[in-house]
Design a protein around this motif. Structure first.
Motif, PDB file in Angstrom:
ATOM      1  N   ARG A 215       0.975  -1.114   0.124  1.00  0.00           N
ATOM      2  CA  ARG A 215      -0.195  -0.021   0.045  1.00  0.00           C
ATOM      3  C   ARG A 215       0.691   1.273  -0.048  1.00  0.00           C
ATOM      4  N   LEU A 216       0.511   2.078  -0.635  1.00  0.00           N
ATOM      5  CA  LEU A 216       1.408   3.450  -0.884  1.00  0.00           C
ATOM      6  C   LEU A 216       0.318   4.634  -0.228  1.00  0.00           C
TER       7      LEU A 216
ATOM      8  N   GLY B 292       7.080  21.793  -9.073  1.00  0.00           N
ATOM      9  CA  GLY B 292       8.102  22.686  -9.789  1.00  0.00           C
ATOM     10  C   GLY B 292       7.596  22.424 -11.311  1.00  0.00           C
ATOM     11  N   GLY B 293       7.234  21.194 -11.815  1.00  0.00           N
ATOM     12  CA  GLY B 293       7.128  21.053 -13.257  1.00  0.00           C
ATOM     13  C   GLY B 293       5.627  20.551 -13.356  1.00  0.00           C
ATOM     14  N   MET B 294       4.736  20.810 -12.374  1.00  0.00           N
ATOM     15  CA  MET B 294       3.340  20.362 -12.664  1.00  0.00           C
ATOM     16  C   MET B 294       2.324  21.048 -11.575  1.00  0.00           C
ATOM     17  N   ASP B 295       1.321  21.206 -12.122  1.00  0.00           N
ATOM     18  CA  ASP B 295       0.103  21.796 -11.270  1.00  0.00           C
ATOM     19  C   ASP B 295      -0.480  20.848 -10.608  1.00  0.00           C
ATOM     20  N   ALA B 296      -1.592  20.957  -9.610  1.00  0.00           N
ATOM     21  CA  ALA B 296      -2.280  20.029  -8.679  1.00  0.00           C
ATOM     22  C   ALA B 296      -2.906  19.181  -9.590  1.00  0.00           C
ATOM     23  N   GLY B 297      -3.509  19.536 -10.874  1.00  0.00           N
ATOM     24  CA  GLY B 297      -4.058  18.658 -11.730  1.00  0.00           C
ATOM     25  C   GLY B 297      -3.193  17.608 -12.374  1.00  0.00           C
ATOM     26  N   ASP B 298      -2.159  17.944 -12.856  1.00  0.00           N
ATOM     27  CA  ASP B 298      -1.037  17.127 -13.409  1.00  0.00           C
ATOM     28  C   ASP B 298      -0.477  15.822 -12.343  1.00  0.00           C
ATOM     29  N   TYR B 299      -0.385  16.571 -11.056  1.00  0.00           N
ATOM     30  CA  TYR B 299      -0.011  15.636  -9.684  1.00  0.00           C
ATOM     31  C   TYR B 299      -0.841  14.630  -9.603  1.00  0.00           C
ATOM     32  N   GLU B 300      -2.268  14.893  -9.529  1.00  0.00           N
ATOM     33  CA  GLU B 300      -3.368  13.851  -9.321  1.00  0.00           C
ATOM     34  C   GLU B 300      -3.362  12.867 -10.411  1.00  0.00           C
ATOM     35  N   ARG B 301      -3.272  13.357 -11.726  1.00  0.00           N
ATOM     36  CA  ARG B 301      -3.327  12.405 -12.852  1.00  0.00           C
ATOM     37  C   ARG B 301      -1.870  11.446 -12.788  1.00  0.00           C
ATOM     38  N   ALA B 302      -0.934  11.909 -12.411  1.00  0.00           N
ATOM     39  CA  ALA B 302       0.224  11.123 -12.359  1.00  0.00           C
ATOM     40  C   ALA B 302       0.389  10.295 -11.072  1.00  0.00           C
ATOM     41  N   TYR B 303      -0.108  10.621 -10.175  1.00  0.00           N
ATOM     42  CA  TYR B 303       0.144   9.780  -8.786  1.00  0.00           C
ATOM     43  C   TYR B 303      -1.123   9.022  -8.354  1.00  0.00           C
ATOM     44  N   PHE B 304      -2.365   9.610  -8.328  1.00  0.00           N
ATOM     45  CA  PHE B 304      -3.406   9.323  -7.719  1.00  0.00           C
ATOM     46  C   PHE B 304      -3.827   7.594  -7.965  1.00  0.00           C
ATOM     47  N   GLY B 305      -3.449   7.408  -9.300  1.00  0.00           N
ATOM     48  CA  GLY B 305      -4.000   5.839  -9.502  1.00  0.00           C
ATOM     49  C   GLY B 305      -2.987   4.944  -8.825  1.00  0.00           C
ATOM     50  N   LEU B 306      -2.058   5.449  -8.068  1.00  0.00           N
ATOM     51  CA  LEU B 306      -0.983   4.633  -7.262  1.00  0.00           C
ATOM     52  C   LEU B 306      -1.950   4.345  -5.776  1.00  0.00           C
ATOM     53  N   LEU B 307      -2.681   5.246  -5.534  1.00  0.00           N
ATOM     54  CA  LEU B 307      -3.239   5.246  -4.110  1.00  0.00           C
ATOM     55  C   LEU B 307      -4.651   4.734  -4.125  1.00  0.00           C
ATOM     56  N   ASP B 308      -5.252   4.371  -2.913  1.00  0.00           N
ATOM     57  CA  ASP B 308      -6.528   3.842  -2.813  1.00  0.00           C
ATOM     58  C   ASP B 308      -7.139   4.936  -1.666  1.00  0.00           C
ATOM     59  N   PRO B 309      -7.549   6.010  -1.960  1.00  0.00           N
ATOM     60  CA  PRO B 309      -8.089   6.976  -1.182  1.00  0.00           C
ATOM     61  C   PRO B 309      -9.648   6.587  -0.985  1.00  0.00           C
ATOM     62  N   VAL B 310      -9.723   6.895   0.375  1.00  0.00           N
ATOM     63  CA  VAL B 310     -11.130   6.763   1.030  1.00  0.00           C
ATOM     64  C   VAL B 310     -12.101   7.643   1.013  1.00  0.00           C
TER      65      VAL B 310
ATOM     66  N   ARG C  51     -11.913  12.110   0.139  1.00  0.00           N
ATOM     67  CA  ARG C  51     -11.001  13.193  -0.720  1.00  0.00           C
ATOM     68  C   ARG C  51     -11.481  14.496  -0.266  1.00  0.00           C
ATOM     69  N   ASP C  52     -10.586  15.361  -0.049  1.00  0.00           N
ATOM     70  CA  ASP C  52     -10.905  16.762   0.273  1.00  0.00           C
ATOM     71  C   ASP C  52     -11.205  17.425  -1.222  1.00  0.00           C
ATOM     72  N   PRO C  53     -12.292  17.860  -1.561  1.00  0.00           N
ATOM     73  CA  PRO C  53     -12.536  18.576  -2.757  1.00  0.00           C
ATOM     74  C   PRO C  53     -11.965  19.840  -2.788  1.00  0.00           C
ATOM     75  N   ASP C  54     -11.220  20.322  -1.882  1.00  0.00           N
ATOM     76  CA  ASP C  54     -10.530  21.611  -1.790  1.00  0.00           C
ATOM     77  C   ASP C  54      -8.883  21.497  -2.083  1.00  0.00           C
ATOM     78  N   SER C  55      -8.458  20.239  -2.063  1.00  0.00           N
ATOM     79  CA  SER C  55      -6.880  20.084  -2.024  1.00  0.00           C
ATOM     80  C   SER C  55      -6.791  18.730  -2.513  1.00  0.00           C
ATOM     81  N   LEU C  56      -5.547  18.223  -2.466  1.00  0.00           N
ATOM     82  CA  LEU C  56      -5.148  17.019  -2.883  1.00  0.00           C
ATOM     83  C   LEU C  56      -5.067  16.060  -1.517  1.00  0.00           C
ATOM     84  N   SER C  57      -5.662  16.472  -0.479  1.00  0.00           N
ATOM     85  CA  SER C  57      -5.712  15.600   0.817  1.00  0.00           C
ATOM     86  C   SER C  57      -6.778  14.547   0.736  1.00  0.00           C
ATOM     87  N   TYR C  58      -6.189  13.637   1.193  1.00  0.00           N
ATOM     88  CA  TYR C  58      -7.367  12.230   1.428  1.00  0.00           C
ATOM     89  C   TYR C  58      -7.010  11.433   2.389  1.00  0.00           C
ATOM     90  N   THR C  59      -7.952  10.532   2.888  1.00  0.00           N
ATOM     91  CA  THR C  59      -7.605   9.482   3.816  1.00  0.00           C
ATOM     92  C   THR C  59      -7.221   8.175   3.220  1.00  0.00           C
TER      93      THR C  59
END
Length: 222
Positions: free
Chosen positions: A8-9, A19-37, A39-47
């Motif tokens: 689990r990651l 530095g080379g991406m915005d929040a949307g790029d970050y989410e597309r790049a990394y959230f596929g690796l995660l298993d969030p339960v 999600r905060d609609p205002d940020s990339l915070s999650y449980t």
């Protein structure tokens, strides 16, 4: 490879991640690796929940991307609402910037999440452990029943990796050095090479900044 191996990651945004991406790029790049339960609609915070432990992986860069850590008022409200829902469970709070380290001191105050009510909020909902980073060293401190572990970073100092075990009403944490020999014979040489590259890159950046300011000769050297 970690995800494919069933590991689990859970990770948070850091101050260099934009530095080379915005929040949307970050989410597309990394959230596929995660298993969030949750999600905060205002940020990339999650449980994320592992067995009976709820991890709050908080994005403290949403207000000033890449700058000092801070949560928006909307994220603070999401945090409180979600903490209330999980009250009574084992909760571990994760953030890049610090919760206690540097509080009300002039030392490393920029390391601190700039929401003064944060520590009190965590204690209100019986959170006893925060794991944070930003500083490049291992450090543990406690205030009024809330413990904070600064996990450091593997590339600096003693090249330590932290290990955390949570069970029942207690947690055990220890750090151990990375066994670089297991990664190949040339790892030490590669680390030294990376260190030289980093130093040269920093000198180049500073030189360009001074050139832009019109400094040269002895002024630039000084």
């Amino acid at each position: 490879r970690l995800k494919d191996a069933g590991i689990r990651l859970i990770f948070t945004t850091g101050n260099h991640d934009y530095g080379g991406m915005d929040a949307g790029d970050y989410e597309r790049a990394y959230f596929g690796l995660l298993d969030p339960v949750d999600r905060d609609p205002d940020s990339l915070s999650y449980t994320s929940i592992v067995k009976d432990t709820v991890f709050f992986a908080m994005d403290d860069n949403a207000v000033h991307q890449g700058g000092e850590g801070e949560f928006s008022s909307a994220t603070m409200q999401w945090l409180e609402d979600t903490l209330a829902r999980y009250k009574g469970r084992n909760i571990v709070f994760l953030s890049h910037h610090n919760v206690l380290f540097g509080y009300r001191t002039d030392v490393a105050s920029s390391n601190l999440i700039q929401n003064e009510e944060l520590a009190s909020l965590l204690k209100k909902y019986d959170v006893r452990l925060a794991m944070t980073g930003h500083a490049h060293f291992q450090y543990i401190l406690e205030k009024d029943g809330l413990w904070e572990i600064l996990s450091g970073m593997p590339f600096s100092g003693g090249h330590l990796v932290g290990n955390l075990a949570v069970g029942g009403d207690r947690a055990v944490y220890y750090a151990e050095p990375i066994d670089f020999a297991s990664y190949g014979n040339n790892i030490s040489e590669r680390l030294e090479e990376l260190d030289r590259e980093s130093t040269l890159d920093m000198k180049s950046v500073i030189s360009q900044l001074l050139d832009q300011e019109g400094l040269s000769g002895s002024q630039k050297k000084q």
